[in-house]
Design a protein around this motif. Structure first.
Motif, PDB file in Angstrom:
ATOM      1  N   PRO A 275       0.822  -1.212   0.000  1.00 22.93           N
ATOM      2  CA  PRO A 275       0.000   0.000   0.000  1.00 22.93           C
ATOM      3  C   PRO A 275       0.854   1.260   0.000  1.00 22.93           C
ATOM      4  O   PRO A 275       2.079   1.202   0.202  1.00 22.93           O
ATOM      5  N   GLU A 276       0.199   2.410  -0.215  1.00 22.60           N
ATOM      6  CA  GLU A 276       0.890   3.692  -0.116  1.00 22.60           C
ATOM      7  C   GLU A 276       1.135   3.997   1.357  1.00 22.60           C
ATOM      8  O   GLU A 276       0.246   3.804   2.187  1.00 22.60           O
ATOM      9  N   PRO A 277       2.325   4.468   1.716  1.00 25.52           N
ATOM     10  CA  PRO A 277       2.573   4.817   3.129  1.00 25.52           C
ATOM     11  C   PRO A 277       1.853   6.106   3.504  1.00 25.52           C
ATOM     12  O   PRO A 277       1.335   6.820   2.639  1.00 25.52           O
ATOM     13  N   ASN A 278       1.828   6.396   4.774  1.00 26.03           N
ATOM     14  CA  ASN A 278       1.236   7.658   5.235  1.00 26.03           C
ATOM     15  C   ASN A 278       2.017   8.843   4.682  1.00 26.03           C
ATOM     16  O   ASN A 278       3.242   8.804   4.566  1.00 26.03           O
ATOM     17  N   LYS A 279       1.289   9.901   4.361  1.00 26.18           N
ATOM     18  CA  LYS A 279       1.902  11.080   3.740  1.00 26.18           C
ATOM     19  C   LYS A 279       2.671  11.897   4.766  1.00 26.18           C
ATOM     20  O   LYS A 279       2.315  11.963   5.948  1.00 26.18           O
ATOM     21  N   LYS A 280       3.719  12.547   4.249  1.00 23.35           N
ATOM     22  CA  LYS A 280       4.492  13.475   5.059  1.00 23.35           C
ATOM     23  C   LYS A 280       4.363  14.883   4.496  1.00 23.35           C
ATOM     24  O   LYS A 280       4.267  15.068   3.279  1.00 23.35           O
ATOM     25  N   ILE A 281       4.355  15.866   5.367  1.00 21.48           N
ATOM     26  CA  ILE A 281       4.382  17.276   4.977  1.00 21.48           C
ATOM     27  C   ILE A 281       5.586  17.903   5.662  1.00 21.48           C
ATOM     28  O   ILE A 281       5.650  17.971   6.894  1.00 21.48           O
TER      29      ILE A 281
ATOM     30  N   VAL B  44       1.695  14.787   9.608  1.00 20.35           N
ATOM     31  CA  VAL B  44       0.642  15.654  10.132  1.00 20.35           C
ATOM     32  C   VAL B  44      -0.697  14.918  10.160  1.00 20.35           C
ATOM     33  O   VAL B  44      -1.424  14.935  11.161  1.00 20.35           O
ATOM     34  N   GLY B  45      -1.070  14.269   9.052  1.00 13.85           N
ATOM     35  CA  GLY B  45      -2.348  13.560   8.980  1.00 13.85           C
ATOM     36  C   GLY B  45      -2.420  12.411   9.969  1.00 13.85           C
ATOM     37  O   GLY B  45      -3.462  12.181  10.599  1.00 13.85           O
TER      38      GLY B  45
ATOM     39  N   TYR C 226      -4.886  11.949  13.233  1.00 14.31           N
ATOM     40  CA  TYR C 226      -5.709  10.746  13.432  1.00 14.31           C
ATOM     41  C   TYR C 226      -5.524  10.201  14.849  1.00 14.31           C
ATOM     42  O   TYR C 226      -6.505   9.901  15.546  1.00 14.31           O
ATOM     43  N   TYR C 227      -4.263  10.047  15.253  1.00 14.34           N
ATOM     44  CA  TYR C 227      -3.997   9.507  16.587  1.00 14.34           C
ATOM     45  C   TYR C 227      -4.615  10.396  17.677  1.00 14.34           C
ATOM     46  O   TYR C 227      -5.250   9.900  18.619  1.00 14.34           O
ATOM     47  N   LYS C 228      -4.431  11.724  17.539  1.00 16.74           N
ATOM     48  CA  LYS C 228      -4.949  12.640  18.552  1.00 16.74           C
ATOM     49  C   LYS C 228      -6.475  12.640  18.575  1.00 16.74           C
ATOM     50  O   LYS C 228      -7.089  12.795  19.630  1.00 16.74           O
ATOM     51  N   GLY C 229      -7.086  12.467  17.397  1.00 14.67           N
ATOM     52  CA  GLY C 229      -8.540  12.522  17.325  1.00 14.67           C
ATOM     53  C   GLY C 229      -9.232  11.242  17.711  1.00 14.67           C
ATOM     54  O   GLY C 229     -10.460  11.228  17.884  1.00 14.67           O
ATOM     55  N   THR C 230      -8.496  10.133  17.866  1.00 18.01           N
ATOM     56  CA  THR C 230      -9.118   8.851  18.221  1.00 18.01           C
ATOM     57  C   THR C 230      -8.786   8.413  19.634  1.00 18.01           C
ATOM     58  O   THR C 230      -9.143   7.295  20.032  1.00 18.01           O
ATOM     59  N   GLN C 231      -8.082   9.246  20.363  1.00 22.52           N
ATOM     60  CA  GLN C 231      -7.800   8.889  21.757  1.00 22.52           C
ATOM     61  C   GLN C 231      -9.033   9.165  22.631  1.00 22.52           C
ATOM     62  O   GLN C 231     -10.016   9.753  22.163  1.00 22.52           O
TER      63      GLN C 231
ATOM     64  N   LEU D 137      -7.977  16.465   8.550  1.00 24.49           N
ATOM     65  CA  LEU D 137      -6.620  16.090   8.153  1.00 24.49           C
ATOM     66  C   LEU D 137      -6.287  14.631   8.440  1.00 24.49           C
ATOM     67  O   LEU D 137      -5.303  14.111   7.907  1.00 24.49           O
ATOM     68  N   GLY D 138      -7.077  13.972   9.281  1.00 28.24           N
ATOM     69  CA  GLY D 138      -6.716  12.646   9.767  1.00 28.24           C
ATOM     70  C   GLY D 138      -6.507  11.604   8.676  1.00 28.24           C
ATOM     71  O   GLY D 138      -7.190  11.581   7.658  1.00 28.24           O
ATOM     72  N   GLU D 139      -5.530  10.732   8.932  1.00 30.55           N
ATOM     73  CA  GLU D 139      -5.173   9.676   7.976  1.00 30.55           C
ATOM     74  C   GLU D 139      -4.854   8.407   8.767  1.00 30.55           C
ATOM     75  O   GLU D 139      -3.988   8.419   9.653  1.00 30.55           O
ATOM     76  N   LYS D 140      -5.556   7.329   8.475  1.00 34.18           N
ATOM     77  CA  LYS D 140      -5.359   6.083   9.211  1.00 34.18           C
ATOM     78  C   LYS D 140      -3.933   5.570   9.024  1.00 34.18           C
ATOM     79  O   LYS D 140      -3.372   5.669   7.933  1.00 34.18           O
ATOM     80  N   PRO D 141      -3.347   4.981  10.079  1.00 34.42           N
ATOM     81  CA  PRO D 141      -1.967   4.486   9.970  1.00 34.42           C
ATOM     82  C   PRO D 141      -1.885   3.252   9.076  1.00 34.42           C
ATOM     83  O   PRO D 141      -2.782   2.415   9.034  1.00 34.42           O
ATOM     84  N   ILE D 142      -0.797   3.169   8.323  1.00 37.70           N
ATOM     85  CA  ILE D 142      -0.491   1.984   7.514  1.00 37.70           C
ATOM     86  C   ILE D 142       0.634   1.232   8.216  1.00 37.70           C
ATOM     87  O   ILE D 142       1.772   1.708   8.282  1.00 37.70           O
ATOM     88  N   TYR D 143       0.303   0.042   8.752  1.00 36.15           N
ATOM     89  CA  TYR D 143       1.293  -0.747   9.477  1.00 36.15           C
ATOM     90  C   TYR D 143       1.929  -1.777   8.550  1.00 36.15           C
ATOM     91  O   TYR D 143       1.349  -2.185   7.534  1.00 36.15           O
ATOM     92  N   PHE D 144       3.129  -2.205   8.936  1.00 33.29           N
ATOM     93  CA  PHE D 144       3.868  -3.165   8.116  1.00 33.29           C
ATOM     94  C   PHE D 144       3.126  -4.494   8.026  1.00 33.29           C
ATOM     95  O   PHE D 144       3.288  -5.227   7.047  1.00 33.29           O
TER      96      PHE D 144
END
Length: 763
Positions: free
Chosen positions: A63-69, A74-75, A79-84, A98-105
């Protein structure tokens, strides 16, 4: 500047630590955050399209990895801050926007990706390639490195058709003479599919109505080649092909329903046969002899999808039909030939309509404001597709934020009648030969009344006779061999008379004039295609007036520059409009425009008519300068008032614009722009010192920049632009570049921040 740079670097570092490192603590204990993959292709052969192959394989790395800015997740952080637990309003909002779900290995499947890579390479002719992958872990992050050893490709030795017993086989053999599958071509599945589609299109144009590319199959034989890694290619039909798919079809009957309605079959009773076509209608709605010219398909001819499509286009271009539906009906076939009945169903629009429009107008003469149009339309006026349009107009135009320039408003009343014939009307019969669309003839008569800020009143009477048509989807032509305008300056104020007295050139351009000539417009437009990365527009306009009147005046012995006692305008004018859009993505566009125009007075004329001159400044021009406040050349009026408003026009225009368009949120868009250009006079004018075009024109360019906000709801755009000048050509030569930007000073903002309001994009 050094302080700002250090501050920016420090803030970037702090943000990188905040967002980049803080996501580590959210990664589960037994997971690694996937950071992407690299790809290395190795080959012992020289592959001419290696870049294309590499891009195709890289697209398989999923899959595509999480985006970096700026190196920050940032995304992912949002996501992490908004789902705690108990994230709070701000964190929930950031997660939503802005949230983006994490892509794990653990979601990555390297063996499956390797299999996809090998499969794609085999489709490209690289059989028996070797792939491997290496997992690299660092802390709570992991990525992959794929290595691919590309094998030597298989090359085609020969291409043969598996049979030649039927007519369609012989047609295919003829078509293969133009194939791109030549000996030495690398095996490529996409090229084989493209060839099948090419054969399908060609066979359908030869009458094979039911043929489908799925009937064909390519088979490669690697055992019969003359050398290793070569193959012979065979083209054959699948076993399940029906007879209907491999015989040509002939059009036996053509039925045309000019007034079709699914709810009223009773009217379809009378039939008129003309040129092998049956025109079926009750009450006469469209004259068959006129409608026949739009239909390219012919009785007893083989089926041709191109003629079918063009016939539908031509019928739609009449402008009187809501729906145009061409359907083929299969009749009983024999062993070698099929038979078709063509039914053309035409559903007309309402014959008469009345519409009122409230518009926000942003015009090329740099005025903007509200307008009310009342339009009466009568379609199919003489039962031949003719359209009569009657338009009444009231408009009030102004510029928002015009500052100290006074008199920049107008009231306009107009009445115009257009009669459009969907064919060429000429004094001798002309059979049009345009297959894409039918040229239309347009006859226009109109009158306008203009009250410009209480300074003067101008009455204009116009008449045009010309033709317009689309040569294809991108190219538009319009030519008016007869274009007549009578411009009559009526009531003038004392103030305006003093303006004219001080400038004889201006008085001459406002005198009562008879403008008669020919004009031509050419447009090549690909800007409407949103999917294009590179889109262009080319517009050319030519306007010639007075030459014919000059010849008549000489023949009848009238006073030079007059005909029957009325002065006439004599000039030549040309315009060029070049635009280029570079679309980085669907929402990000770099738009550029270059405008050039020149108008030359001819004969006894010393200036262009005022309505034909060029103007600069305002919402659709150089936005850092108020409307019509720029030029000509280095001319600068003593006071920016009503007099300068009329003086600042020219015979020559050069202008360039650069604009970056980007999204902000929802329908709100942003822009940053850069404009440059100016106007000049063709002849010297003592009242406008510095206005004549010279070899140092480049040193007289005005430059401005600014930012804009746009409310874009697809079919309607409201635009707000704020600009400031960077270079002012009317200042002394060594003072033209602006070096002081005092945004905190109220008087500086009033004089240098120019606000523009407009409807639609500037270009």
């Amino acid at each position: 500047m050094k302080t700002f740079s250090a501050f920016f670097t420090g803030m970037t570092f702090i943000l990188a630590l905040t967002f980049g490192c803080s996501v580590k603590k959210f990664i589960p204990e037994d997971e690694y955050l996937y950071t992407g993959a690299t790809l290395e292709l190795k080959s012992g052969d020289d592959i001419n399209d290696i870049k294309e192959v590499t891009e195709e394989v890289e697209a398989l790395l999923r899959p595509e990895p999480n985006k970096k800015i700026l190196g920050m997740y940032v995304g992912l952080w949002a996501y992490y801050k908004g789902t705690q637990e108990k994230p709070g309003f701000i964190n929930r909002f950031l997660n939503k926007k802005l949230g983006e779900k994490p892509i794990y290995f653990s979601e990555v499947n390297p063996p499956q990706t390797e299999e996809l890579i090998l499969n794609r390479l085999e489709n490209r002719g690289f059989f028996y390639s070797i792939t491997s992958s290496d997992v690299r872990r660092k802390g709570k992050f992991a990525d992959l490195a794929y290595t691919v050893q590309i094998s030597s490709p298989y090359l085609m030795d020969s291409l043969m058709v598996d049979r030649d017993s039927m007519e369609i086989d012989r047609e295919i053999i003829k078509l293969l003479k133009d194939t791109e599958l030549k000996p030495g071509t690398r095996f490529d599945l996409s090229k084989l599919n493209t060839e099948r589609v090419r054969i399908e299109d060609a066979l359908k144009s030869r009458g094979y109505y039911n043929f489908n590319d799925e009937y064909l199959i390519f088979e490669a034989d690697t055992n019969s080649g003359d050398s290793a890694r070569t193959f012979n290619l065979y083209l054959r039909f699948k076993n399940s092909v029906s007879k209907a798919g491999i015989i040509p079809y002939k059009v036996d009957e053509i039925n045309v329903f000019p007034n079709y309605s699914i709810d009223d079959e009773a009217e379809l009773i009378d039939t008129v046969t003309l040129n092998g076509k049956n025109f079926i209608q009750g009450e006469l709605v469209f004259k068959p002899n006129l409608l026949d010219d739009y239909i390219l398909i012919e009785k007893d001819s083989l089926y041709d999808p191109t003629k079918s499509r063009l016939s539908s286009n031509r019928l739609s271009s009449i402008g009187n039909y809501r729906f145009v539906n061409l359907r083929y009906e299969e009749l009983e076939a024999d062993d070698t030939l099929g038979h078709l009945r063509a039914n053309i169903y035409l559903s007309p629009m309402a014959k008469r309509s009345l519409r009122a429009e409230l518009q926000g107008i942003s015009k090329s003469n740099n005025f903007a404001g509200p307008a009310v149009n009342v339009i009466y339309r009568n379609r199919n006026l003489f039962d031949g597709g003719e359209t009569l349009n009657l338009t009444g107009k009231f408009a009030y135009e102004f510029q928002v934020g015009r500052g100290g320039v006074q008199g920049l408003n107008s009231v306009e009343l107009g009445l115009k009648a257009d009669l459009i014939y969907p064919r060429v009307i000429f004094f001798i019969p002309i059979k049009e030969r345009f297959s894409y669309s039918v040229p239309k003839t347009k006859i226009s008569l109109g009158t306008e009344f203009l009250d410009r800020g209480g300074l003067y009143r101008l009455n204009t009477f116009s008449g045009n006779y010309g033709y317009f048509w689309n040569a294809n989807r991108f190219v538009y032509h319009e030519i008016n061999p007869v274009s007549i305008n009578v411009v009559n300056l009526t009531k003038t104020s004392e103030e305006f008379e003093s303006i004219l007295d001080s400038n004889p050139f201006l008085r001459n351009s406002f005198q009562r004039q008879f403008i008669a000539g020919v004009n031509y417009t050419f447009n090549y437009n690909k800007l409407a295609d949103k999917f294009r990365t590179h889109a262009v527009f080319v517009g050319v306009g030519l306007d010639l007036a007075g030459s014919g009147l000059n010849a008549v005046s000489n023949i009848i012995g009238s006073k030079s520059g007059e005909l029957l006692g009325m002065p006439y305008a004599h000039y030549a004018k040309a315009d060029l409009d070049l635009r280029y859009y570079f679309r980085f993505s669907k929402e990000h566009t770099l738009a550029t425009r270059f405008l050039a125009g020149v108008g030359k007075p001819l004969g006894r004329s010393v200036s262009l008519p005022y309505v034909k001159q060029f103007f600069a400044g305002g919402p659709n021009s150089i936005r850092a300068f108020r409307i019509r406040s720029l030029g000509p050349g280095t001319y600068r009026p003593e006071v920016f008032n009503q007099a300068s408003f009329f003086d600042q026009a020219g015979d020559i225009r050069l202008e360039g614009n650069l604009e970056y368009r980007f999204p902000i949120i929802s329908v709100l868009k942003g822009a940053a722009f850069f404009d440059a250009g100016n106007l000049w006079l063709m002849n010297e004018n003592e009242s406008l010192p510095g206005g004549k075009f010279t070899s140092s024109w480049w040193d007289e360019l005005a430059v401005g920049t600014g930012i804009g906000l746009r409310v874009d709801i697809e079919f309607f755009v409201i635009r707000f632009d704020l600009a400031t000048p960077l270079r002012i050509p009317s200042l002394p030569e060594n003072e033209r570049w602006v070096r002081n930007f005092d945004f905190g000073d109220k008087s500086w903002r009033r004089d240098n921040l120019i606000f523009n309001f407009a409807i639609g994009f500037p270009f």
